[in-house]
Motif scaffolding. Structure first.
Motif, mmCIF file in Angstrom:
data_model
loop_
_atom_site.group_PDB
_atom_site.id
_atom_site.type_symbol
_atom_site.label_atom_id
_atom_site.label_comp_id
_atom_site.label_asym_id
_atom_site.label_seq_id
_atom_site.Cartn_x
_atom_site.Cartn_y
_atom_site.Cartn_z
ATOM 1 N N ARG A 1 22.008 8.098 36.534
ATOM 2 C CA ARG A 1 23.161 7.622 35.763
ATOM 3 C C ARG A 1 22.921 6.182 35.282
ATOM 4 O O ARG A 1 23.171 5.850 34.139
ATOM 5 C CB ARG A 1 24.429 7.704 36.620
ATOM 6 C CG ARG A 1 25.643 6.982 36.056
ATOM 7 C CD ARG A 1 26.123 7.581 34.758
ATOM 8 N NE ARG A 1 27.160 6.756 34.144
ATOM 9 C CZ ARG A 1 27.412 6.722 32.838
ATOM 10 N NH1 ARG A 1 26.722 7.475 32.012
ATOM 11 N NH2 ARG A 1 28.371 5.973 32.365
ATOM 12 N N ILE A 2 22.400 5.358 36.174
ATOM 13 C CA ILE A 2 22.149 3.959 35.797
ATOM 14 C C ILE A 2 21.145 3.906 34.645
ATOM 15 O O ILE A 2 21.339 3.198 33.650
ATOM 16 C CB ILE A 2 21.613 3.148 37.009
ATOM 17 C CG1 ILE A 2 22.675 3.091 38.099
ATOM 18 C CG2 ILE A 2 21.211 1.749 36.579
ATOM 19 C CD1 ILE A 2 22.190 2.508 39.402
ATOM 20 N N ALA A 3 20.077 4.709 34.778
ATOM 21 C CA ALA A 3 19.002 4.651 33.777
ATOM 22 C C ALA A 3 19.442 5.195 32.426
ATOM 23 O O ALA A 3 18.792 4.946 31.416
ATOM 24 C CB ALA A 3 17.799 5.438 34.276
ATOM 25 N N HIS A 4 20.511 5.978 32.383
ATOM 26 C CA HIS A 4 20.940 6.546 31.119
ATOM 27 C C HIS A 4 22.081 5.777 30.470
ATOM 28 O O HIS A 4 22.798 6.310 29.634
ATOM 29 C CB HIS A 4 21.321 8.017 31.296
ATOM 30 C CG HIS A 4 20.127 8.904 31.361
ATOM 31 N ND1 HIS A 4 19.495 9.207 32.543
ATOM 32 C CD2 HIS A 4 19.403 9.510 30.402
ATOM 33 C CE1 HIS A 4 18.467 9.979 32.307
ATOM 34 N NE2 HIS A 4 18.377 10.180 31.020
ATOM 35 N N TRP B 1 26.162 -5.168 28.722
ATOM 36 C CA TRP B 1 26.609 -6.029 29.793
ATOM 37 C C TRP B 1 25.379 -6.622 30.468
ATOM 38 O O TRP B 1 24.331 -6.013 30.509
ATOM 39 C CB TRP B 1 27.365 -5.216 30.842
ATOM 40 C CG TRP B 1 28.722 -4.812 30.417
ATOM 41 C CD1 TRP B 1 29.196 -4.821 29.160
ATOM 42 C CD2 TRP B 1 29.749 -4.347 31.261
ATOM 43 N NE1 TRP B 1 30.480 -4.376 29.146
ATOM 44 C CE2 TRP B 1 30.845 -4.078 30.449
ATOM 45 C CE3 TRP B 1 29.866 -4.153 32.624
ATOM 46 C CZ2 TRP B 1 32.030 -3.609 30.939
ATOM 47 C CZ3 TRP B 1 31.044 -3.668 33.133
ATOM 48 C CH2 TRP B 1 32.128 -3.418 32.286
ATOM 49 N N THR B 2 25.556 -7.807 31.006
ATOM 50 C CA THR B 2 24.443 -8.362 31.787
ATOM 51 C C THR B 2 24.671 -8.031 33.244
ATOM 52 O O THR B 2 25.733 -7.569 33.640
ATOM 53 C CB THR B 2 24.408 -9.887 31.649
ATOM 54 O OG1 THR B 2 25.656 -10.380 32.132
ATOM 55 C CG2 THR B 2 24.211 -10.289 30.210
ATOM 56 N N GLY C 1 22.967 -0.306 32.411
ATOM 57 C CA GLY C 1 22.109 -0.056 33.563
ATOM 58 C C GLY C 1 20.661 -0.345 33.251
ATOM 59 O O GLY C 1 19.939 -0.945 34.050
ATOM 60 N N ARG C 2 20.213 0.058 32.061
ATOM 61 C CA ARG C 2 18.810 -0.136 31.691
ATOM 62 C C ARG C 2 18.437 -1.616 31.621
ATOM 63 O O ARG C 2 17.302 -1.987 31.825
ATOM 64 C CB ARG C 2 18.529 0.528 30.346
ATOM 65 C CG ARG C 2 18.011 1.940 30.471
ATOM 66 C CD ARG C 2 17.311 2.373 29.206
ATOM 67 N NE ARG C 2 18.173 2.260 28.048
ATOM 68 C CZ ARG C 2 19.026 3.205 27.646
ATOM 69 N NH1 ARG C 2 19.102 4.324 28.337
ATOM 70 N NH2 ARG C 2 19.766 3.037 26.588
ATOM 71 N N SER C 3 19.438 -2.455 31.312
ATOM 72 C CA SER C 3 19.130 -3.877 31.176
ATOM 73 C C SER C 3 18.883 -4.538 32.530
ATOM 74 O O SER C 3 18.473 -5.687 32.592
ATOM 75 C CB SER C 3 20.278 -4.584 30.447
ATOM 76 O OG SER C 3 21.419 -4.581 31.276
ATOM 77 N N LEU C 4 19.165 -3.828 33.609
ATOM 78 C CA LEU C 4 18.958 -4.415 34.940
ATOM 79 C C LEU C 4 17.513 -4.234 35.383
ATOM 80 O O LEU C 4 16.820 -3.304 34.942
ATOM 81 C CB LEU C 4 19.862 -3.717 35.959
ATOM 82 C CG LEU C 4 21.361 -3.803 35.718
ATOM 83 C CD1 LEU C 4 22.089 -2.992 36.777
ATOM 84 C CD2 LEU C 4 21.808 -5.240 35.736
#
Lengths: 332, 573, 301
Positions: free
Chosen positions: B428-431, B293-294, B435-438
């Motif tokens: 949670r975001i980083a995994h 997702w973007t 989330g990583r794409s942000l």
């Protein structure tokens, strides 16, 4: 239950096997030279070569281990490198001496543990002071307790209790080696009583630390047992505190106490080595210290193996007893 | 004619605790009367003082000076000074006995039931009779067993038998069924009432549960902040409460009559179909290939309706959206699961799931209702990827790691105590791939926005879980689960550990989130009322099987299987 | 009613007075110090002073640790020699401090190595499970089934009489305790909801271990290690006492005590003072460890 006991016995054999290997390997890799201990540092190369053959040191290592292991099973434990006496002969007098002392010490540990556990949870300043004293006793090295008991009961009390040796009379020639038992068997209460008097100080010194540790576990177990929901149930059914203690708490607190006793008995085996040295008690400990002094690794290995076997057997028996006592282990 | 003395009479009882320099007045000027053989319900939330009264009546208030009490108690006409009276020793266990909450630990594990019971009945024969009175069949065998060999319900019956063995005048029942399953609860309550009636024993029934109190008691006294705010006949207090507090308490209960404001259901299938058509005409039918997702998608998913944004989103996103809306979010196909445990070297197999199949559609909420041991929690763990199936398939839509997320029962325990809320969310975001794409800044904004969405202030970010209240912890747990929205949110009884009013708001939050984020919900619970509030459909599970499926809105009327009826009756009783 | 009356009552009070969302009196942030009583703090300070004296004492003393000072032999305490002299006329006080320094160093080394090594093995076995776990724990159990002090004795004897041998001997038998303990703790913690929740939210492997599991186990390891230092000091002393340590003139307390036994009936202090020094060290560390355990339990870390 029987299956459980059999499994534990099987594990016991495995542990003993590895124990034997460990002690044997230690003897091989250690930097003590058995030949030098055997024939002295001034021997000629020819004498050394002869001694190597005599001791079987030129055999391949597995063969040496085979001789060592089969010897253990058949009771041929080899000879002491320093005294040249058969180790089995030395053990036949030293082992009963140590077992007699250990038995007395374990009995005393239980008595001390149960008596002191009643004092352990006392409230207020008296309780706090008592706990501090117990804590100090648990932190004192065995030989300190031994020394102080000699000072108090022998030196300052004018020889109230004997502080060295096992008997004023010497052994019965055809005795079992357990002096108290010998005295009773030969109908000599005087001899038995003398042996008991000799036992008191060393046994006390060996059991105070263990007794205090046991007291603490028992007291903790009792405290949590008395605060447990089922103790509250008993209270709501109108039971008095004393009844709850006897009827419910003792049962529930006894298994941790029993486990600890086994652990302490294991520690005791090694503290006896120290105690025997202080009290000139001619048991395994004295035998071991002497051997350490002259670097006689054959004796060191054998004594360690005997003490280790006692410890391992004790642990196995405790496990089986625990399973038999506690329905939660037995039935789950 | 002389009337029999009251089983219990409490006059102007006030109890004060003193601890760490603080003085807490737990009970204030409470007066209660309980006639012989009757049942009085003492109802209140935690901290209302009801348990303190229960303790005072048994004479087990602390005697070390930390508690002081004024007023009088009389049990069977015998007046006692609350804490210090030496006569408590004769009274406790003979005149008054207690049934406690947790039957797992209230019986001595080292004694057989017979060994315990014989002491109070006098003989083995009398013990058999005592067990008969609490409707235990095979009493002779039960006498030889140890407590851990019995079920919770059986243990509580044994506890009741013990308490009634010596024929007391008063039985204090302290939340006796709170730890038991719903259907067992009803049975144990019936046993308790029948046995007490048979023995002519009055019952002081302490509970937080108005429903249970109503089914059990003749009269009810409602407690709040140490005082009795309302008392009277049970039916009248429940159906026509006079005091504002009682009304509030009644209103915050979740029952099968609670009003449900249900946001719009799953989106119109026609919309989804036209979206799919639009994509197909562009030559894109590689559904399921969307891999990330973007940042724009995340914001989109959270704050706008999906159809409006389709045009603005990238092609790949559109593909993903269509598959997401049209395919089931979670499909469970013929799942079997068996646990094998070793006991003394023997393998014991226990089948926990048998041929379980169901689907959860986009934005749909499905409740799995069952008692402990029904397999519902195992199913949840399988869907969460914590456990595996023996056979069958479970698949959730979405990129790996973003298919399912779990909200656990005990939120406090599910948050790592030494990590801050910010760290937990950031982790949670980083995994996740999305989330990583942000960018870093976008990740921080996302965490902040999500907290806002679940109704928490951004200042909570720096807090550690232990510094938060139970309700706040549950919101943080939910925030972590949805900060990168999963396809399916798996909820494991998220409200059973919370006070009623907090529980209600958490259920509403779950409903809100599934509509604003476009996620589906699988809600595992033993509580039919909560299930009805939060779900579109309800699946009833027992012994590892789904035995019934009904629409949540009409479950009370539609439930047809005997097991389902029993659950409904247990709640309605 | 001697047992547990007070504790029972305290527990009951706590049960009844609990009102739910009440915050803890001391937060975990305040650490162990805030959770301690006056006696415990006093003991910690006294312990620090003793450790300090052992560290700097021998250097500050006017007497040498290993060269006889020419003073009278076996003299009782006096103004010049506060704790008297030994059989060679060396200042006993100086040697006691030096001996304590040695004991401390050795005990810290043993505890540190055993705790780090054992904990590492325990963490790996407990967290990753499977074959690795089985193999590591079989080995650990075998070590545990062995009589620890006896193996330590045999090992130290095989390696020759020195403090180093004793340290190796004890370390070899001590690490399995940590491996077992830590493995159990890790396995317990790994099933706790917060670890499960972290796993579900995507945290895996070493990161899960380091951030969500190990911090829960560290206090247990720290407390156990601090409680163990006393036991290690006593075990080292016992080995040294029966001759498994560096021989005189190295200032080793156990050896000093057993050598002093020769003069016990006339100059008992020569044997008793080194023993007391060991007892003092062991007591201080046991007490500090106990205080730490109690304080951590109270603050709920």
């Amino acid at each position: 239950m029987a299956a459980f006991a059999l499994r534990r016995l099987g594990a016991l054999l495995v542990v003993l096997f590895f124990l034997t290997i460990t002690v044997f390997v230690l003897g091989k890799v250690g930097d003590a030279d058995p030949v030098r201990t055997y024939i002295g540092v001034n021997a000629t190369p020819a004498q050394v070569a002869a001694a190597r053959v005599e001791l079987g040191l030129d055999d391949p290592v597995p063969v040496q281990f085979w001789h060592f292991a089969t010897g253990l099973v058949t009771g041929d434990l080899g000879i002491s490198l320093s005294t040249k006496r058969p180790i089995a002969d030395d053990l036949s007098t030293a082992l009963p001496a140590t077992l007699e002392l250990a038995g007395a010490a374990i009995v005393l540990t239980v008595i001390i543990g149960v008596l002191l556990s009643a004092l352990y949870s006392r409230p207020g300043r008296v309780g706090a002071a008592l706990r501090l004293v117990f804590f100090s006793l648990a932190s004192a090295p065995t030989f300190l307790i031994a020394m102080v008991s000699v000072l108090v009961f022998y030196r300052w009390a004018g020889g109230l209790l004997p502080a060295a040796g096992r008997s004023s009379y010497g052994p019965y020639p055809d005795g079992t080696g357990f002096y108290v038992l010998d005295g009773l068997l030969h109908g000599s209460p005087q001899y038995a009583w003398d042996a008991v008097r000799h036992l008191v100080l060393p046994a006390l010194a060996a059991s105070i630390g263990a007794g205090v540790a046991l007291a603490r576990v028992l007291a903790d177990g009792m405290t949590s047992a008395m605060a447990s929901p089922w103790a509250r149930t008993a209270r709501s059914l109108g039971e008095r505190e004393g009844t709850i203690l006897r009827r419910h708490a003792l049962r529930n607190a006894s298994s941790p106490g029993l486990s600890l006793l086994a652990v302490q008995a294991g520690f005791m085996v090694s503290s006896l080595v120290v105690i025997e040295q202080v009290f000139s008690w001619k048991g395994l400990g004295s035998y071991l210290s002497t051997a350490i002094g002259v670097g006689d690794f054959t004796v060191i290995a054998t004594v360690c193996l005997v003490l280790g076997t006692v410890y391992v057997v004790l642990n196995t028996v405790t496990d089986i007893v625990l399973a038999a006592v506690d329905p939660r282990i037995r039935l789950s | 004619m002389t009337t029999a003395p009251l089983a219990l009479s409490v006059q102007d009882l006030t109890v004060t605790y003193r601890s760490r320099g603080r003085v807490v007045r737990a009970v204030q000027d409470v007066t209660l009367d309980l006639a012989p053989g009757r049942c009085l319900g003492l109802v209140g939330e935690s901290g209302s003082g009801k348990s303190t009264i229960g303790a005072a009546v048994q004479g087990i208030l602390p005697t070390d000076g930390s508690a002081t009490a004024t007023g009088t108690l009389a049990i069977g006409g015998r007046t006692l000074v609350p804490i210090t009276d030496p006569a408590w020793r004769q009274v406790r266990g003979r005149e008054v006995t207690t049934v406690f909450q947790d039957p797992m630990r209230t019986l001595d594990p080292t004694m057989t039931i017979g060994h315990m019971l014989d002491r109070y009945t006098g003989s083995a024969a009398a013990s058999v009779e005592a067990l008969d009175r609490v409707q235990i069949r095979g009493a002779r065998d039960v006498l030889r067993t140890y407590p851990h060999q019995l079920s919770g319900g059986m243990r509580q019956r044994v506890m009741i038998a013990l308490a009634l063995a010596r024929g007391p005048r008063l039985l204090v029942a302290d939340e006796p069924t709170t730890a038991l399953d719903v259907s067992v609860q009803a049975e144990v309550l019936r046993v308790l009432r029948d046995a007490a009636e048979g023995a002519g024993c009055a019952v002081l029934f302490v509970t937080h549960d108005l429903g249970v109190a109503r089914s059990m008691c003749d009269e009810i006294a409602v407690m709040h902040e140490g005082r009795v705010v309302e008392s009277g006949p049970a039916d009248q207090v429940i159906s026509d409460p006079r005091e504002p507090y009682t009304r509030r308490l009644m209103a915050s209960r979740i029952t099968l009559e609670t009003d449900v404001t249900r946001p719009a259901g799953p989106p119109d299938a026609a919309v989804a179909a036209s979206m799919a058509d639009a994509l197909r005409t562009q030559g894109r039918d590689d559904t399921g290939l969307a891999d990330a997702w973007t940042a724009g998608t995340l914001t989109w998913a959270r704050f706008t309706g999906e159809t409006a944004a389709v045009g603005a989103a990238s092609d790949r996103t559109q593909v993903r959206l269509v598959s997401r809306v049209t395919l089931p979010s979670l499909s469970v196909n013929q799942v079997d699961k068996t646990y094998v445990t070793r006991r003394l070297g023997r393998a014991v197999a226990k089948k926990v799931l048998t041929d379980v199949s169901f689907e959860i559609r986009y934005r749909e909420s499905v409740a799995l209702v069952g008692e402990s041991g029904s397999g519902k929690s195992t199913l949840l763990r399988i869907a969460a990827g914590i456990e595996t199936v023996d056979s069958g398939t479970v698949s959730a839509q979405g990129v790996a790691g973003e298919g399912t997320q779990v909200v656990f029962q005990d939120a406090g325990a599910s948050l790592t105590p030494w990590r801050t809320v910010e760290q937990l969310l950031a982790e949670r975001i980083a995994h996740t791939r999305s989330g990583r794409s942000l960018t870093r800044a976008a990740q921080r904004d996302l965490a902040r926005d999500t907290l806002e969405l679940v109704g928490l202030d951004a200042s909570v970010l720096e807090a550690r879980p232990t510094q938060l209240s139970g309700g706040q912890q549950q919101r943080v747990a939910i925030a972590r689960a949805v900060v990168v929205p999963p396809s399916v949110l798996l909820c494991d009884e998220p409200t059973s550990a919370l006070d009623v009013s907090v529980a209600c708001s958490v259920l509403n939050l779950v409903n809100l989130l599934r509509h604003s984020l476009g996620i589906s919900v699988m809600f595992v619970t033993h509580d039919l009322a909560a299930a009805r509030l939060v779900a579109d459909r309800v699946l009833v599970m027992t012994e590892g099987r789904i035995v019934e499926e009904v629409a949540a809105a009409t479950l009370a009327e539609d439930m047809t299987t005997p097991y389902g009826r029993r659950l409904v009756d247990a709640v309605l009783a | 009613m001697p047992f547990s009356r007070k504790a029972t009552l305290e527990r009951r009070t706590a049960d009844l007075a609990a009102t739910g969302d009440e915050p803890a009196a001391t937060s975990p942030k305040d650490g162990a110090w805030a959770g301690m009583g006056r006696a415990e703090r006093a003991a910690l300070i006294a312990g620090s002073l003793v450790v300090l004296a052992a560290l700097v004492g021998p250097a500050l003393s006017p007497y040498s640790v290993i060269i006889p000072s020419g003073a009278p032999l076996l003299a009782p305490g006096s103004a010049g020699h506060l704790f008297g002299t030994d059989a060679l006329g060396m200042d006993l006080g100086t040697r006691l401090l030096a001996g304590m320094q040695r004991s401390l160093g050795a005990a810290l080394a043993v505890t540190l190595v055993a705790a780090v090594l054992g904990s590492f093995i325990g963490v790996v076995a407990g967290f990753f499970g499977g074959v690795l776990d089985t193999v590591l724990m079989r080995v650990t159990d075998l070590f545990l089934a062995f009589p620890a002090t006896i193996i330590a004795m045999a090992l130290a004897a095989a390696l020759g009489q020195s403090l180093g041998s004793a340290i190796v001997g004890i370390t070899v038998v001590w690490w399995p305790l940590y491996a077992r303990l830590v493995r159990g703790e890790v396995r317990r913690v790994a099933t706790l909801p917060h670890v499960l929740a972290a796993r579900v939210s995507g945290v895996r492997g070493w990161r899960l271990l380091a951030r969500h599991v190990v911090p829960a186990v560290t206090p247990t390891i720290a407390v156990t290690a601090s409680l163990d230092i006393g036991a290690v000091i006593m075990t080292l002393a016992a080995l040294s006492f029966i001759g498994l340590g560096t021989p005189a003139p190295a200032p080793e307390l156990g050896r000093m005590a057993s050598d002093g036994m020769k003069y016990f009936l006339n100059s008992w202090w020569v044997a008793v003072l080194p023993s007391l020094a060991i007892g003092l060290l062991a007591f201080l560390f046991n007490y500090a460890g106990d205080a730490l355990r109690a304080a951590l339990r109270r603050t709920g870390v």
